[in-house]
Design a protein around this motif. Structure first.
Motif, PDB file in Angstrom:
ATOM      1  N   THR A 192      30.554   1.439 -16.147  1.00  8.28           N
ATOM      2  CA  THR A 192      29.875   1.621 -15.022  1.00  8.28           C
ATOM      3  C   THR A 192      30.651   2.840 -14.201  1.00  8.28           C
ATOM      4  O   THR A 192      30.177   2.792 -13.294  1.00  8.28           O
ATOM      5  CB  THR A 192      30.506   0.204 -13.591  1.00  8.28           C
ATOM      6  N   GLU A 193      30.137   4.169 -14.477  1.00  5.67           N
ATOM      7  CA  GLU A 193      30.507   5.112 -13.850  1.00  5.67           C
ATOM      8  C   GLU A 193      29.749   5.554 -12.528  1.00  5.67           C
ATOM      9  O   GLU A 193      28.369   5.377 -13.297  1.00  5.67           O
ATOM     10  CB  GLU A 193      30.461   6.426 -14.534  1.00  5.67           C
ATOM     11  N   LEU A 194      30.302   6.052 -11.676  1.00  6.66           N
ATOM     12  CA  LEU A 194      29.108   5.631 -10.782  1.00  6.66           C
ATOM     13  C   LEU A 194      29.402   7.524  -9.870  1.00  6.66           C
ATOM     14  O   LEU A 194      30.745   7.729 -10.257  1.00  6.66           O
ATOM     15  CB  LEU A 194      28.896   4.734  -9.157  1.00  6.66           C
ATOM     16  N   LEU A 195      28.537   8.714  -9.368  1.00  7.57           N
ATOM     17  CA  LEU A 195      28.718   9.447  -8.411  1.00  7.57           C
ATOM     18  C   LEU A 195      30.626   8.874  -7.497  1.00  7.57           C
ATOM     19  O   LEU A 195      30.973   9.979  -7.370  1.00  7.57           O
ATOM     20  CB  LEU A 195      27.396  10.148  -7.833  1.00  7.57           C
ATOM     21  N   SER A 196      30.150   7.284  -7.104  1.00  8.00           N
ATOM     22  CA  SER A 196      31.073   7.756  -5.719  1.00  8.00           C
ATOM     23  C   SER A 196      32.401   7.078  -6.509  1.00  8.00           C
ATOM     24  O   SER A 196      33.412   7.785  -6.015  1.00  8.00           O
ATOM     25  CB  SER A 196      31.089   6.329  -4.835  1.00  8.00           C
ATOM     26  N   ILE A 197      32.581   6.889  -7.193  1.00  4.72           N
ATOM     27  CA  ILE A 197      33.967   6.445  -7.968  1.00  4.72           C
ATOM     28  C   ILE A 197      33.994   7.618  -8.286  1.00  4.72           C
ATOM     29  O   ILE A 197      35.022   7.884  -8.866  1.00  4.72           O
ATOM     30  CB  ILE A 197      33.506   5.524  -9.598  1.00  4.72           C
ATOM     31  N   LEU A 198      33.715   8.705  -9.165  1.00  3.71           N
ATOM     32  CA  LEU A 198      33.937   9.969  -9.442  1.00  3.71           C
ATOM     33  C   LEU A 198      34.761  10.560  -8.702  1.00  3.71           C
ATOM     34  O   LEU A 198      35.430  11.685  -8.281  1.00  3.71           O
ATOM     35  CB  LEU A 198      33.401  10.827 -10.067  1.00  3.71           C
TER      36      LEU A 198
ATOM     37  N   TYR B 125      36.714  19.948  -6.818  1.00  2.00           N
ATOM     38  CA  TYR B 125      36.158  19.092  -7.784  1.00  2.00           C
ATOM     39  C   TYR B 125      35.536  17.664  -7.568  1.00  2.00           C
ATOM     40  O   TYR B 125      33.997  17.585  -6.945  1.00  2.00           O
ATOM     41  CB  TYR B 125      36.775  19.006  -8.879  1.00  2.00           C
ATOM     42  N   GLY B 126      36.441  17.263  -6.446  1.00  5.21           N
ATOM     43  CA  GLY B 126      35.998  15.787  -6.095  1.00  5.21           C
ATOM     44  C   GLY B 126      34.641  15.823  -4.511  1.00  5.21           C
ATOM     45  O   GLY B 126      33.822  15.303  -4.698  1.00  5.21           O
ATOM     46  N   SER B 127      35.224  17.505  -3.796  1.00  6.72           N
ATOM     47  CA  SER B 127      33.770  17.136  -2.807  1.00  6.72           C
ATOM     48  C   SER B 127      32.620  18.449  -3.329  1.00  6.72           C
ATOM     49  O   SER B 127      31.449  17.793  -3.137  1.00  6.72           O
ATOM     50  CB  SER B 127      34.804  18.567  -2.162  1.00  6.72           C
ATOM     51  N   ALA B 128      32.899  19.169  -4.570  1.00  3.84           N
ATOM     52  CA  ALA B 128      31.677  19.256  -5.149  1.00  3.84           C
ATOM     53  C   ALA B 128      30.851  18.320  -5.475  1.00  3.84           C
ATOM     54  O   ALA B 128      29.807  18.135  -5.196  1.00  3.84           O
ATOM     55  CB  ALA B 128      31.957  19.506  -6.444  1.00  3.84           C
ATOM     56  N   ILE B 129      31.160  17.022  -6.249  1.00  6.21           N
ATOM     57  CA  ILE B 129      30.333  16.180  -6.367  1.00  6.21           C
ATOM     58  C   ILE B 129      29.531  15.424  -5.321  1.00  6.21           C
ATOM     59  O   ILE B 129      28.625  14.809  -5.232  1.00  6.21           O
ATOM     60  CB  ILE B 129      31.235  14.783  -7.288  1.00  6.21           C
ATOM     61  N   ALA B 130      30.706  15.397  -4.345  1.00  4.68           N
ATOM     62  CA  ALA B 130      30.019  14.955  -2.658  1.00  4.68           C
ATOM     63  C   ALA B 130      29.381  15.581  -2.524  1.00  4.68           C
ATOM     64  O   ALA B 130      28.411  14.544  -1.555  1.00  4.68           O
ATOM     65  CB  ALA B 130      31.248  14.606  -2.142  1.00  4.68           C
ATOM     66  N   VAL B 131      29.600  16.384  -2.185  1.00  2.00           N
ATOM     67  CA  VAL B 131      28.105  17.324  -1.880  1.00  2.00           C
ATOM     68  C   VAL B 131      26.191  17.190  -2.825  1.00  2.00           C
ATOM     69  O   VAL B 131      26.152  17.417  -1.482  1.00  2.00           O
ATOM     70  CB  VAL B 131      27.960  19.207  -2.053  1.00  2.00           C
TER      71      VAL B 131
ATOM     72  N   LEU C  57      25.741  14.315  -4.229  1.00  3.97           N
ATOM     73  CA  LEU C  57      25.705  13.203  -2.991  1.00  3.97           C
ATOM     74  C   LEU C  57      25.161  13.405  -2.309  1.00  3.97           C
ATOM     75  O   LEU C  57      23.808  12.391  -1.759  1.00  3.97           O
ATOM     76  CB  LEU C  57      26.448  12.384  -3.500  1.00  3.97           C
ATOM     77  N   LEU C  58      25.012  14.318  -1.478  1.00  2.00           N
ATOM     78  CA  LEU C  58      24.636  14.424  -0.333  1.00  2.00           C
ATOM     79  C   LEU C  58      23.697  15.079  -0.433  1.00  2.00           C
ATOM     80  O   LEU C  58      22.170  14.442   0.288  1.00  2.00           O
ATOM     81  CB  LEU C  58      25.589  15.304   0.912  1.00  2.00           C
TER      82      LEU C  58
ATOM     83  N   SER D 262      20.967  12.214  -1.374  1.00  2.00           N
ATOM     84  CA  SER D 262      20.907  11.505   0.052  1.00  2.00           C
ATOM     85  C   SER D 262      19.413  12.573   1.245  1.00  2.00           C
ATOM     86  O   SER D 262      18.704  11.384   1.371  1.00  2.00           O
ATOM     87  CB  SER D 262      22.120  10.728   1.222  1.00  2.00           C
ATOM     88  N   LEU D 263      20.110  13.418   1.269  1.00  2.00           N
ATOM     89  CA  LEU D 263      19.292  13.939   2.491  1.00  2.00           C
ATOM     90  C   LEU D 263      17.606  14.437   1.798  1.00  2.00           C
ATOM     91  O   LEU D 263      16.805  13.793   2.453  1.00  2.00           O
ATOM     92  CB  LEU D 263      19.723  15.582   2.559  1.00  2.00           C
ATOM     93  N   ALA D 264      17.726  14.578   0.355  1.00  2.00           N
ATOM     94  CA  ALA D 264      16.655  14.672   0.155  1.00  2.00           C
ATOM     95  C   ALA D 264      14.888  13.328  -0.227  1.00  2.00           C
ATOM     96  O   ALA D 264      14.410  13.181   0.129  1.00  2.00           O
ATOM     97  CB  ALA D 264      16.549  14.265  -1.280  1.00  2.00           C
ATOM     98  N   VAL D 265      15.699  12.051   0.666  1.00  2.00           N
ATOM     99  CA  VAL D 265      15.457  10.985   0.839  1.00  2.00           C
ATOM    100  C   VAL D 265      15.073  11.010   2.117  1.00  2.00           C
ATOM    101  O   VAL D 265      13.953  10.169   2.421  1.00  2.00           O
ATOM    102  CB  VAL D 265      15.770   9.378   0.141  1.00  2.00           C
ATOM    103  N   ILE D 266      16.509  11.333   3.153  1.00  2.00           N
ATOM    104  CA  ILE D 266      16.697  10.330   4.732  1.00  2.00           C
ATOM    105  C   ILE D 266      15.365  11.600   5.118  1.00  2.00           C
ATOM    106  O   ILE D 266      14.748  11.242   5.770  1.00  2.00           O
ATOM    107  CB  ILE D 266      17.799  10.800   4.689  1.00  2.00           C
ATOM    108  N   ILE D 267      15.767  12.866   5.101  1.00  2.00           N
ATOM    109  CA  ILE D 267      14.426  13.137   5.593  1.00  2.00           C
ATOM    110  C   ILE D 267      13.364  13.804   5.946  1.00  2.00           C
ATOM    111  O   ILE D 267      12.983  13.716   6.590  1.00  2.00           O
ATOM    112  CB  ILE D 267      15.320  14.940   5.439  1.00  2.00           C
TER     113      ILE D 267
END
Length: 326
Positions: free
Chosen positions: A276-282, A296-302, A304-305, A308-313
């Motif tokens: 059940t691994e997800l990007l938010s869990i990583l 490293y965790g911030s790189a995963i968050a980027v 994910l960001l 998200s922006l590719a859909v929201i913008i």
């Protein structure tokens, strides 16, 4: 023959009585009296405190996370921050065995929410839009999971999936020794078990969105379709559903965001392990886990960001263009 010529003298401007001021001046002074010093301080506090908190907790943390994605930091002292450039992203895409499965699970999450609860929510909205009896009761019942926190939903479904005393195993007779079905611990089942719980909540959300869209459909369109001899399904397919295009766009964006920010439910189930691994869990495991690899965790968050922006913008651009045309 005489002509009487009457000369009209301009009327003298009215002189206000002593102790009174002109109307405009009175309105100005009255407006000023509405905002006393205490009122201005209160407004400044009410508007300033949320703004400062929003900037600190959202924008500053987001920008700090983007900056830390190019560094290594164990979270102990700012002197230990070391610039590494794109090394975190290279390691993420090539050396992390959990990253691509997490991306795949997020995609599966999105596909499941689009294919199952979204059509079912639309079906419920269409039925409730017919003004059936007790429609308010049904709306409340179906929308109730949406107002419950995901953590509480996770605890409820844990009881449902319990191998010994869970509802499902008790109904199908799989709660006896040697016949257990481990819905949460089995890597081949746990992701789908979590998606069932997520779909249960997402259905009510989609129902409300589509119900709001159906309320905005012009009744004359349905009347004209009925006069042309169209049945109920033809009316919905060719008349009602095309008018729900703005609602469909909102539903798509909301579903993408729900799939990307999925965290609470999985964390309550099994902390994102064993299938059940997800990007938010990583992100959580690397930033506040035992490793404390904040960069490293911030790189995963980027990553994910960016997704998200590719859909929201594009959604925001389309919305702003529509408002300009209107």
């Amino acid at each position: 023959m005489t002509t009487d010529t009457t000369t009209k003298t301009p009327a003298a401007p009215a002189v206000p009585a002593p102790g009174t001021a002109p109307a405009g001046q009175r309105a100005t002074h009255g407006h000023r009296r509405l905002l006393t010093r205490r009122d201005r301080i209160t407004l400044a506090v009410m508007a300033g405190v949320p703004t400062v908190l929003h900037v600190i907790l959202v924008w500053v943390t987001a920008l700090a996370s983007i900056a830390l994605a190019f560094t290594t930091w164990d979270g102990i002292g700012f002197d230990s921050i070391t610039w590494v450039g794109l090394d975190n992203f290279r390691q993420l895409f090539s050396d992390n065995p959990q990253f691509w499965p997490a991306v795949q699970h997020n995609v599966i999450w999105f596909a499941a929410l689009i294919l199952v609860p979204t059509p079912f929510g639309l079906f419920l909205a269409v039925q409730l839009d017919k003004r059936i009896r007790f429609s308010r009761v049904y709306q409340t019942a179906f929308f109730l999971p949406v107002v419950i926190s995901m953590a509480c939903i996770g605890f409820v479904w844990q009881l449902v999936y319990n191998p010994d005393t869970g509802l499902i195993n008790s109904v199908i007779g799989a709660n006896e020794p040697g016949h257990y079905i481990d819905w949460i611990g089995d890597p081949d089942l746990n992701l789908w078990a979590v998606l069932v719980a997520a779909s249960w909540r997402h259905t009510g959300y989609m129902m409300i969105l589509y119900l709001a869209g159906l309320k905005g459909v012009d009744p004359s369109l349905r009347e004209a379709s009925a006069l042309d001899g169209a049945n109920e399904w033809q009316t919905f397919r060719h008349v009602v559903f095309p008018t729900l295009r703005p609602t469909n766009t909102v539903v798509l964006v909301v579903t993408v965001i729900e799939a990307l920010r999925a965290f609470d439910l999985v964390f309550v189930f099994n902390k994102g392990a064993q299938g059940t691994e997800l990007l938010s869990i990583l992100v959580t495991d690397n930033i506040i886990g035992e490793s404390s690899r904040i960069g490293y965790g911030s790189a995963i968050a980027v990553v994910l960001l960016v997704i998200s922006l590719a859909v929201i913008i594009p959604y925001l651009i389309a919305t702003f263009r529509k408002e300009r045309r209107a």
